[in-house]
Design a protein around this motif. Structure first.
Motif, PDB file in Angstrom:
ATOM      1  N   ASP A  12      10.058   1.907   3.308  1.00  0.00           N
ATOM      2  CA  ASP A  12       8.740   2.130   2.492  1.00  0.00           C
ATOM      3  C   ASP A  12       8.728   0.724   1.827  1.00  0.00           C
ATOM      4  O   ASP A  12       9.764   0.269   1.239  1.00  0.00           O
ATOM      5  CB  ASP A  12       8.574   3.122   1.373  1.00  0.00           C
ATOM      6  CG  ASP A  12       8.096   4.305   2.083  1.00  0.00           C
ATOM      7  OD1 ASP A  12       7.950   4.253   3.276  1.00  0.00           O
ATOM      8  OD2 ASP A  12       8.203   5.367   1.263  1.00  0.00           O
TER       9      ASP A  12
ATOM     10  N   VAL B  15       6.698  -1.123  -1.275  1.00  0.00           N
ATOM     11  CA  VAL B  15       6.048  -0.647  -2.524  1.00  0.00           C
ATOM     12  C   VAL B  15       5.596  -2.018  -2.767  1.00  0.00           C
ATOM     13  O   VAL B  15       6.352  -2.836  -3.447  1.00  0.00           O
ATOM     14  CB  VAL B  15       6.599   0.127  -3.332  1.00  0.00           C
ATOM     15  CG1 VAL B  15       5.674   0.612  -4.699  1.00  0.00           C
ATOM     16  CG2 VAL B  15       7.209   1.480  -2.854  1.00  0.00           C
TER      17      VAL B  15
ATOM     18  N   THR C  35       3.150  -3.938  -5.486  1.00  0.00           N
ATOM     19  CA  THR C  35       1.976  -3.877  -6.569  1.00  0.00           C
ATOM     20  C   THR C  35       0.932  -5.058  -6.383  1.00  0.00           C
ATOM     21  O   THR C  35       1.016  -6.022  -6.603  1.00  0.00           O
ATOM     22  CB  THR C  35       2.377  -4.131  -7.971  1.00  0.00           C
ATOM     23  OG1 THR C  35       3.431  -3.006  -8.071  1.00  0.00           O
ATOM     24  CG2 THR C  35       1.715  -3.813  -9.074  1.00  0.00           C
TER      25      THR C  35
ATOM     26  N   VAL D 266       3.389   0.721   1.126  1.00  0.00           N
ATOM     27  CA  VAL D 266       2.526   1.657  -0.006  1.00  0.00           C
ATOM     28  C   VAL D 266       2.145   0.513  -1.190  1.00  0.00           C
ATOM     29  O   VAL D 266       2.906  -0.032  -1.711  1.00  0.00           O
ATOM     30  CB  VAL D 266       3.623   2.450  -0.588  1.00  0.00           C
ATOM     31  CG1 VAL D 266       3.092   3.553  -1.933  1.00  0.00           C
ATOM     32  CG2 VAL D 266       4.291   3.291   0.309  1.00  0.00           C
TER      33      VAL D 266
ATOM     34  N   MET E 140       0.232  -0.384  -4.327  1.00  0.00           N
ATOM     35  CA  MET E 140      -0.290   0.155  -5.528  1.00  0.00           C
ATOM     36  C   MET E 140      -1.445  -1.106  -5.792  1.00  0.00           C
ATOM     37  O   MET E 140      -1.176  -2.129  -6.331  1.00  0.00           O
ATOM     38  CB  MET E 140       0.874   0.102  -6.517  1.00  0.00           C
ATOM     39  CG  MET E 140       1.842   0.861  -6.241  1.00  0.00           C
ATOM     40  SD  MET E 140       1.399   2.570  -6.126  1.00  0.00           S
ATOM     41  CE  MET E 140       2.996   3.339  -5.508  1.00  0.00           C
TER      42      MET E 140
ATOM     43  N   TYR F  98       0.202   2.189   6.297  1.00  0.00           N
ATOM     44  CA  TYR F  98      -0.004   2.007   5.251  1.00  0.00           C
ATOM     45  C   TYR F  98      -0.713   2.949   4.282  1.00  0.00           C
ATOM     46  O   TYR F  98      -1.522   3.830   4.963  1.00  0.00           O
ATOM     47  CB  TYR F  98      -0.731   0.553   4.837  1.00  0.00           C
ATOM     48  CG  TYR F  98      -2.175   0.803   5.454  1.00  0.00           C
ATOM     49  CD1 TYR F  98      -3.123   0.981   4.525  1.00  0.00           C
ATOM     50  CD2 TYR F  98      -2.422   0.319   6.871  1.00  0.00           C
ATOM     51  CE1 TYR F  98      -4.783   0.825   5.052  1.00  0.00           C
ATOM     52  CE2 TYR F  98      -3.741   0.448   7.239  1.00  0.00           C
ATOM     53  CZ  TYR F  98      -5.009   0.656   6.378  1.00  0.00           C
ATOM     54  OH  TYR F  98      -6.150   0.647   6.825  1.00  0.00           O
TER      55      TYR F  98
ATOM     56  N   HIS G 184      -2.818   3.192  -3.149  1.00  0.00           N
ATOM     57  CA  HIS G 184      -2.759   3.911  -4.531  1.00  0.00           C
ATOM     58  C   HIS G 184      -3.819   3.311  -5.666  1.00  0.00           C
ATOM     59  O   HIS G 184      -3.242   2.138  -5.824  1.00  0.00           O
ATOM     60  CB  HIS G 184      -1.435   4.434  -5.064  1.00  0.00           C
ATOM     61  CG  HIS G 184      -0.767   5.110  -4.139  1.00  0.00           C
ATOM     62  ND1 HIS G 184      -0.372   6.361  -4.444  1.00  0.00           N
ATOM     63  CD2 HIS G 184      -0.222   4.895  -2.728  1.00  0.00           C
ATOM     64  CE1 HIS G 184       0.668   7.102  -3.440  1.00  0.00           C
ATOM     65  NE2 HIS G 184       0.575   5.998  -2.351  1.00  0.00           N
TER      66      HIS G 184
ATOM     67  N   GLY H 140       3.774   0.479 -10.983  1.00  0.00           N
ATOM     68  CA  GLY H 140       3.653   0.671  -9.609  1.00  0.00           C
ATOM     69  C   GLY H 140       4.993   1.425  -9.331  1.00  0.00           C
ATOM     70  O   GLY H 140       5.112   2.392  -8.475  1.00  0.00           O
TER      71      GLY H 140
ATOM     72  N   TYR I 246       5.281   5.084  -7.928  1.00  0.00           N
ATOM     73  CA  TYR I 246       6.018   5.424  -6.554  1.00  0.00           C
ATOM     74  C   TYR I 246       7.112   6.521  -6.756  1.00  0.00           C
ATOM     75  O   TYR I 246       7.324   7.854  -6.001  1.00  0.00           O
ATOM     76  CB  TYR I 246       6.485   4.225  -5.867  1.00  0.00           C
ATOM     77  CG  TYR I 246       7.044   4.436  -4.684  1.00  0.00           C
ATOM     78  CD1 TYR I 246       6.524   4.706  -3.462  1.00  0.00           C
ATOM     79  CD2 TYR I 246       8.759   4.921  -4.775  1.00  0.00           C
ATOM     80  CE1 TYR I 246       7.206   5.041  -2.241  1.00  0.00           C
ATOM     81  CE2 TYR I 246       9.278   5.228  -3.474  1.00  0.00           C
ATOM     82  CZ  TYR I 246       8.612   5.489  -2.222  1.00  0.00           C
ATOM     83  OH  TYR I 246       9.368   5.719  -1.146  1.00  0.00           O
TER      84      TYR I 246
ATOM     85  N   ILE J 245      13.861   1.736   0.451  1.00  0.00           N
ATOM     86  CA  ILE J 245      12.663   1.510  -0.266  1.00  0.00           C
ATOM     87  C   ILE J 245      12.634  -0.007  -0.902  1.00  0.00           C
ATOM     88  O   ILE J 245      13.653  -0.281  -1.661  1.00  0.00           O
ATOM     89  CB  ILE J 245      12.482   2.379  -1.395  1.00  0.00           C
ATOM     90  CG1 ILE J 245      12.380   3.784  -0.761  1.00  0.00           C
ATOM     91  CG2 ILE J 245      10.993   2.242  -2.053  1.00  0.00           C
ATOM     92  CD1 ILE J 245      12.798   5.039  -1.749  1.00  0.00           C
TER      93      ILE J 245
ATOM     94  N   PHE K 100      10.841  -2.674  -3.507  1.00  0.00           N
ATOM     95  CA  PHE K 100       9.888  -2.695  -4.364  1.00  0.00           C
ATOM     96  C   PHE K 100       9.695  -4.247  -4.631  1.00  0.00           C
ATOM     97  O   PHE K 100      10.487  -5.209  -4.838  1.00  0.00           O
ATOM     98  CB  PHE K 100      10.286  -2.175  -5.778  1.00  0.00           C
ATOM     99  CG  PHE K 100      10.564  -0.713  -5.783  1.00  0.00           C
ATOM    100  CD1 PHE K 100       9.167   0.239  -6.122  1.00  0.00           C
ATOM    101  CD2 PHE K 100      11.757  -0.080  -5.548  1.00  0.00           C
ATOM    102  CE1 PHE K 100       9.308   1.436  -6.016  1.00  0.00           C
ATOM    103  CE2 PHE K 100      11.668   1.413  -5.679  1.00  0.00           C
ATOM    104  CZ  PHE K 100      10.695   2.210  -5.978  1.00  0.00           C
TER     105      PHE K 100
END
Length: 374
Positions: free
Chosen positions: A57, A59, A61, A88, A90, A117, A120, A131, A135, A153, A155
């Motif tokens: 994943d 993530v 922002t 993911v 944000m 994808y 959010h 963000g 998550y 994950i 970020f």
């Protein structure tokens, strides 16, 4: 075509091929062990995940800057056994339609991995921390132990990981491949890699054969990722200007939110405390990676706090002191705490570093400060 692994195949892969460096303590590798601890790169046997995660994943922002280079880079460096690369996103600035178009255009190209994808919609507050909190809260609601084990994950922030976009006082961007290497083996890893910082040094004077001579000594310093709790507890800033927009200054009651310091926020709003006398890990820059298994293991410990974090970020102004508190808290909340047996040697290392303005390869006699403190 993407290969789908049967359960038996994946088990065999994890047992025979997937391994991480196992660092044991002995006189020959004591220096390497303590350096990896100092830099936040220590992997212990208890950290190691026996099964290679199959899902990543990412993530991100997002507001305006491009993030699609992450797709190309991760697709190139992740092993073939990773089955899914899921972004993911944000969305902080109402650009959901733009993101949708960007991803559809990007996915017209062929990639080694299956790429998906989700988008959010978030309000433009709280920086990247909103963000992150959003998550993690969603992760705790939707994942179970078995599915969490499948994930690593990342970020990340939008925008290129270039020197121009690097605004931490020392260090450099850690490569995504390097972040995967640690995160997939169970180690929380910061997206910032600390590096040696050069100081101009000082002039010392000495007499040799009755003659006064001047000697220039260079000084080097590598700050540790571990900070002392008493120092962090007293952290506070009362105004902030964006590194890429120095004219945009946030200050006043809406920025400080009535807090006296980080301790006030940590203990008052999150009902948490730093461990007494134990250095805690800090990751600057708001980018890091960890395994889903390690994040899931923190659920009972941090779920209530992260729920409160998201609530507080949504209530405040677009930029507040809370984001600066969280920059100093995420690593401690999400990583393994320092082992008890490492505290005394680390403290002695820190004392030498502070006293001499030097560390690591510039200090040759490790034995002088690795002896147990009585």
């Amino acid at each position: 075509m993407r290969r789908t692994f049967l359960k038996e195949e994946r088990k065999s892969y994890s047992e025979e091929s997937y391994s991480a460096p196992r660092i044991a303590r002995n006189s020959q590798n004591e220096e390497s062990y303590m350096q990896s601890l100092w830099k936040g790169e220590q992997i212990l046997e208890e950290d190691i995940i026996t099964q290679l995660p199959s899902i990543v994943d990412v993530v991100v922002t997002y507001c305006h800057s491009d993030f699609t280079s992450y797709i190309d880079e991760l697709d190139a460096v992740l092993p073939a056994e990773v089955e899914k690369l899921n972004f993911v996103i944000m969305s902080k600035c109402g650009n959901e339609n733009l993101i949708e178009n960007i991803m559809k255009e990007k996915l017209k190209f062929k990639f080694r991995h299956d790429i998906g994808y989700t988008i959010h919609h978030l309000i433009n507050k709280g920086g990247c921390d909103l963000g992150i909190a959003h998550y993690i809260n969603n992760f705790f609601k939707t994942e179970v132990e078995s599915t969490a084990k499948e994930k690593v994950i990342f970020f990340l922030k939008d925008g290129p990981r270039t020197k121009e976009n690097f605004h931490v006082f020392t260090g450099k961007w850690r490569s995504l491949e390097n972040m995967w290497g640690f995160g997939s083996k169970g180690r929380f890893i910061c997206g910032i890699e600390i590096s040696e910082k050069h100081h101009h040094g000082f002039i010392s004077r000495e007499f040799v054969d009755g003659q006064l001579r001047k000697k220039h000594t260079q000084r080097f310093e590598t700050p540790s990722v571990y900070h002392q709790p008493i120092t962090l507890n007293h952290f506070m800033i009362k105004e902030y200007s964006r590194f890429n927009d120095p004219k945009h200054v946030s200050s006043g009651p809406n920025f400080t939110r009535g807090y006296e310091n980080l301790k006030d926020f940590l203990e008052g709003d999150l009902n948490m405390k730093f461990p007494l006398g134990k250095p805690v890990e800090v990751c600057y820059g708001g980018t890091f990676a960890l395994s889903g298994a390690k994040l899931f293991s923190k659920k009972s410990e941090i779920e209530q706090a992260v729920t409160q974090i998201e609530k507080l970020l949504l209530e405040g102004e677009d930029i507040t002191v809370i984001e600066h508190f969280l920059e100093r808290l995420w690593a401690w909340m999400l990583s393994r705490q320092m082992k008890h047996g490492d505290i005394n040697p680390f403290m002695q290392m820190q004392n030498v570093a502070l006293r001499n303005g030097a560390y690591a390869k510039k200090i040759k006699e490790w034995s002088n400060f690795l002896k147990p403190v009585k």
